[in-house]
Design a protein around this motif. Structure first.
Motif, PDB file in Angstrom:
ATOM      1  N   GLN A 116      18.769   8.283  12.534  1.00  0.00           N
ATOM      2  CA  GLN A 116      18.382   9.412  11.691  1.00  0.00           C
ATOM      3  C   GLN A 116      18.680   9.084  10.232  1.00  0.00           C
ATOM      4  N   VAL A 117      17.983   9.766   9.337  1.00  0.00           N
ATOM      5  CA  VAL A 117      18.256   9.647   7.907  1.00  0.00           C
ATOM      6  C   VAL A 117      18.239  11.047   7.298  1.00  0.00           C
ATOM      7  N   ARG A 118      18.834  11.170   6.133  1.00  0.00           N
ATOM      8  CA  ARG A 118      18.705  12.391   5.341  1.00  0.00           C
ATOM      9  C   ARG A 118      17.623  12.156   4.286  1.00  0.00           C
ATOM     10  N   VAL A 119      16.780  13.130   4.073  1.00  0.00           N
ATOM     11  CA  VAL A 119      15.639  12.967   3.167  1.00  0.00           C
ATOM     12  C   VAL A 119      15.601  14.115   2.169  1.00  0.00           C
ATOM     13  N   VAL A 120      15.300  13.788   0.925  1.00  0.00           N
ATOM     14  CA  VAL A 120      15.062  14.777  -0.126  1.00  0.00           C
ATOM     15  C   VAL A 120      13.645  14.550  -0.638  1.00  0.00           C
ATOM     16  N   GLY A 121      12.826  15.593  -0.618  1.00  0.00           N
ATOM     17  CA  GLY A 121      11.466  15.468  -1.137  1.00  0.00           C
ATOM     18  C   GLY A 121      10.422  15.893  -0.121  1.00  0.00           C
ATOM     19  N   ASP A 122       9.192  15.983  -0.583  1.00  0.00           N
ATOM     20  CA  ASP A 122       8.055  16.381   0.238  1.00  0.00           C
ATOM     21  C   ASP A 122       7.640  15.220   1.132  1.00  0.00           C
ATOM     22  N   LEU A 123       7.737  15.387   2.434  1.00  0.00           N
ATOM     23  CA  LEU A 123       7.424  14.317   3.373  1.00  0.00           C
ATOM     24  C   LEU A 123       5.960  13.895   3.336  1.00  0.00           C
ATOM     25  N   LYS A 124       5.094  14.749   2.788  1.00  0.00           N
ATOM     26  CA  LYS A 124       3.663  14.431   2.741  1.00  0.00           C
ATOM     27  C   LYS A 124       3.267  13.685   1.471  1.00  0.00           C
ATOM     28  N   ARG A 125       4.184  13.602   0.503  1.00  0.00           N
ATOM     29  CA  ARG A 125       3.831  12.950  -0.767  1.00  0.00           C
ATOM     30  C   ARG A 125       3.699  11.449  -0.579  1.00  0.00           C
ATOM     31  N   ASP A 126       2.846  10.840  -1.390  1.00  0.00           N
ATOM     32  CA  ASP A 126       2.688   9.395  -1.363  1.00  0.00           C
ATOM     33  C   ASP A 126       3.763   8.735  -2.224  1.00  0.00           C
ATOM     34  N   VAL A 127       4.275   7.615  -1.745  1.00  0.00           N
ATOM     35  CA  VAL A 127       5.233   6.832  -2.524  1.00  0.00           C
ATOM     36  C   VAL A 127       4.753   5.386  -2.542  1.00  0.00           C
ATOM     37  N   ARG A 128       4.943   4.714  -3.658  1.00  0.00           N
ATOM     38  CA  ARG A 128       4.523   3.317  -3.796  1.00  0.00           C
ATOM     39  C   ARG A 128       5.656   2.466  -4.379  1.00  0.00           C
ATOM     40  N   LYS A 129       6.302   2.975  -5.427  1.00  0.00           N
ATOM     41  CA  LYS A 129       7.382   2.222  -6.060  1.00  0.00           C
ATOM     42  C   LYS A 129       8.708   2.683  -5.475  1.00  0.00           C
ATOM     43  N   VAL A 130       9.461   1.725  -4.909  1.00  0.00           N
ATOM     44  CA  VAL A 130      10.657   2.050  -4.130  1.00  0.00           C
ATOM     45  C   VAL A 130      11.869   1.331  -4.708  1.00  0.00           C
TER      46      VAL A 130
ATOM     47  N   ASP B  83       0.862  -1.187   0.000  1.00  0.00           N
ATOM     48  CA  ASP B  83       0.000   0.000   0.000  1.00  0.00           C
ATOM     49  C   ASP B  83       0.892   1.229   0.000  1.00  0.00           C
ATOM     50  N   ALA B  84       0.450   2.270  -0.654  1.00  0.00           N
ATOM     51  CA  ALA B  84       1.217   3.515  -0.693  1.00  0.00           C
ATOM     52  C   ALA B  84       1.404   4.066   0.718  1.00  0.00           C
ATOM     53  N   LEU B  85       2.571   4.643   0.948  1.00  0.00           N
ATOM     54  CA  LEU B  85       2.869   5.319   2.207  1.00  0.00           C
ATOM     55  C   LEU B  85       3.254   6.758   1.910  1.00  0.00           C
ATOM     56  N   THR B  86       3.111   7.623   2.898  1.00  0.00           N
ATOM     57  CA  THR B  86       3.722   8.934   2.736  1.00  0.00           C
ATOM     58  C   THR B  86       5.221   8.762   2.861  1.00  0.00           C
ATOM     59  N   LEU B  87       5.947   9.696   2.300  1.00  0.00           N
ATOM     60  CA  LEU B  87       7.405   9.642   2.413  1.00  0.00           C
ATOM     61  C   LEU B  87       7.811   9.632   3.882  1.00  0.00           C
ATOM     62  N   ALA B  88       7.099  10.385   4.706  1.00  0.00           N
ATOM     63  CA  ALA B  88       7.407  10.430   6.144  1.00  0.00           C
ATOM     64  C   ALA B  88       7.227   9.060   6.786  1.00  0.00           C
ATOM     65  N   ASP B  89       6.171   8.340   6.413  1.00  0.00           N
ATOM     66  CA  ASP B  89       5.944   7.005   6.973  1.00  0.00           C
ATOM     67  C   ASP B  89       7.018   6.025   6.509  1.00  0.00           C
ATOM     68  N   LEU B  90       7.431   6.145   5.246  1.00  0.00           N
ATOM     69  CA  LEU B  90       8.494   5.267   4.751  1.00  0.00           C
ATOM     70  C   LEU B  90       9.802   5.556   5.476  1.00  0.00           C
ATOM     71  N   VAL B  91      10.060   6.821   5.771  1.00  0.00           N
ATOM     72  CA  VAL B  91      11.251   7.198   6.531  1.00  0.00           C
ATOM     73  C   VAL B  91      11.260   6.472   7.878  1.00  0.00           C
ATOM     74  N   GLU B  92      10.125   6.447   8.557  1.00  0.00           N
ATOM     75  CA  GLU B  92      10.058   5.775   9.853  1.00  0.00           C
ATOM     76  C   GLU B  92      10.297   4.277   9.706  1.00  0.00           C
ATOM     77  N   ARG B  93       9.779   3.690   8.632  1.00  0.00           N
ATOM     78  CA  ARG B  93      10.019   2.271   8.396  1.00  0.00           C
ATOM     79  C   ARG B  93      11.496   2.006   8.145  1.00  0.00           C
ATOM     80  N   VAL B  94      12.140   2.864   7.375  1.00  0.00           N
ATOM     81  CA  VAL B  94      13.573   2.719   7.093  1.00  0.00           C
ATOM     82  C   VAL B  94      14.377   2.786   8.398  1.00  0.00           C
ATOM     83  N   LYS B  95      14.060   3.757   9.235  1.00  0.00           N
ATOM     84  CA  LYS B  95      14.790   3.914  10.503  1.00  0.00           C
ATOM     85  C   LYS B  95      14.624   2.691  11.401  1.00  0.00           C
ATOM     86  N   GLU B  96      13.392   2.163  11.438  1.00  0.00           N
ATOM     87  CA  GLU B  96      13.128   1.004  12.288  1.00  0.00           C
ATOM     88  C   GLU B  96      13.780  -0.264  11.732  1.00  0.00           C
TER      89      GLU B  96
END
Length: 371
Positions: A270-284, A251-264
């Motif tokens: 911590q991670v460095r992020v480029v992009g809008d944290l509110k945007r939806d992402v599906r293909k990774v 299921d699509a996640l917001t970039l912010a939610d994917l960031v939390e999954r990556v950290k966990e």
């Protein structure tokens, strides 16, 4: 019974073959010898002084690491430099060092597969193809009486895989002719007499990676002194292996939610992020190690976000302008491979009744501090 170093590395290279590596990658045995029995193996990401001390404390005879300790030709070896001291300590304690780098990134179940699995990506393909396992057509002529035995030997050795089907072959009947000459000991017929034998032509597909294994199995099962067989290179493309993976989230996640999954999942604070944290992402897309030069590959494959380490400033700007998000959890996330390789090799030791112990390094070799 302890396993020899060569035996352990044979299992390692079955898992991550050397030809999976990118050209000129610094892999293989870099220090010491494999011509010895191994009590303990330490699987590490990097070979630092602390890791060598860990190896000494655990009576390790062999370190299998991801990152090379020798990157370029050594003009001189002095023991008053940091690397010289490291080499000296390894040699004094008779600890060999073997490196599996981009071949371990590329391998099934290696770094990039583990990263994709950790993020729960589905239907994954390679980000960049490195190696194709070319297909060959193997044809052999067998007397009818031995047809089933020879065919099963070939198929059980791994021949005949097409997509999700196994044991694929084509079999046709015919007549084989031959004259056994002086010095022969024919399975069928007599010296100097033309023989006509009902035979079956077996055709099947063999990937290049197991070609020798299948041919040896066929020759062992075949009754003839001189076996008539052919191998043809096929235009049909075999399996591809490469760096990175691209897949979809269930299921699509917001970039912010994917960031939390990556950290966990990668155990990073911590991670460095480029992009809008509110945007939806599906293909990774994921790629272990330094991934700056693979942003274009991820864009070409239609990824919404690339998860990789060591993104430089200008590449980040280019990615932002191109509309692809980036998550940089650091190079050290490749530590995910340590327990996986240790478990794989330990299973091999147990299967073959070796008492050699395989240990995943417990030390963190992350060089950066997050403050």
């Amino acid at each position: 019974m302890l396993a020899k170093g060569q035996t352990i590395i044979q299992y390692m290279e079955q898992f991550a073959p050397k030809h999976y590596a990118v050209p000129d990658d610094k892999i293989g045995l870099q220090l010491g010898t494999l011509q010895k029995q191994i009590r303990n193996v330490l699987v590490a990401l990097d070979v630092t002084e602390e890791v060598v001390d860990e190896a000494i404390a655990k009576d390790v005879d062999l370190i299998i690491a991801h990152h090379a300790i020798i990157y370029r030709p050594i003009a001189q070896l002095t023991t008053d430099t940091p690397m010289g001291k490291l080499y000296e300590k390894l040699i004094k304690h008779d600890i060999a060092v073997y490196i599996a780098h981009t071949n371990l990134d590329t391998a099934e179940g290696g770094v990039n597969d583990l990263m994709a699995d950790a993020l729960e990506l589905q239907d994954c393909t390679c980000l960049e193809e490195i190696h194709t396992d070319h297909l060959f057509k193997l044809v052999v002529f067998v007397p009818e009486t031995d047809h089933e035995k020879v065919m099963q030997a070939m198929l059980n050795a791994g021949a005949g895989h097409i997509g999700n089907y196994s044991h694929c072959s084509f079999n046709s009947q015919g007549t084989g002719t031959f004259v056994p000459l002086e010095g022969t000991n024919p399975y069928i017929g007599s010296q100097g007499v033309m023989e006509r034998v009902p035979e079956i032509r077996i055709e099947t597909i063999v990937p290049q990676s197991i070609q020798r294994k299948v041919v040896q199995a066929m020759l062992k099962a075949h009754p003839y002194e001189e076996v008539a067989y052919d191998l043809y290179r096929m235009d049909l493309k075999g399996r591809s292996f490469g760096l990175g993976r691209v897949g979809k989230l269930q299921d699509a996640l917001t970039l912010a939610d994917l960031v939390e999954r990556v950290k966990e999942r990668f155990d990073v604070p911590q991670v460095r992020v480029v992009g809008d944290l509110k945007r939806d992402v599906r293909k990774v897309a994921v790629l272990g190690g330094s991934g700056s030069r693979y942003v274009k590959h991820a864009l070409f494959r239609g990824a919404d976000v690339l998860v990789t380490g060591d993104i430089d400033y200008h590449t980040a700007h280019d990615a932002l302008a191109a509309g692809i998000a980036l998550i940089d959890p650091g190079h050290n996330v490749e530590k995910i491979v340590k327990p996986a390789v240790a478990a794989m090799l330990q299973k091999k030791m147990e299967e073959h009744k070796y008492t050699t112990r395989i240990i995943a390094s417990e030390l963190s070799t992350e060089v950066f501090q997050f403050v």
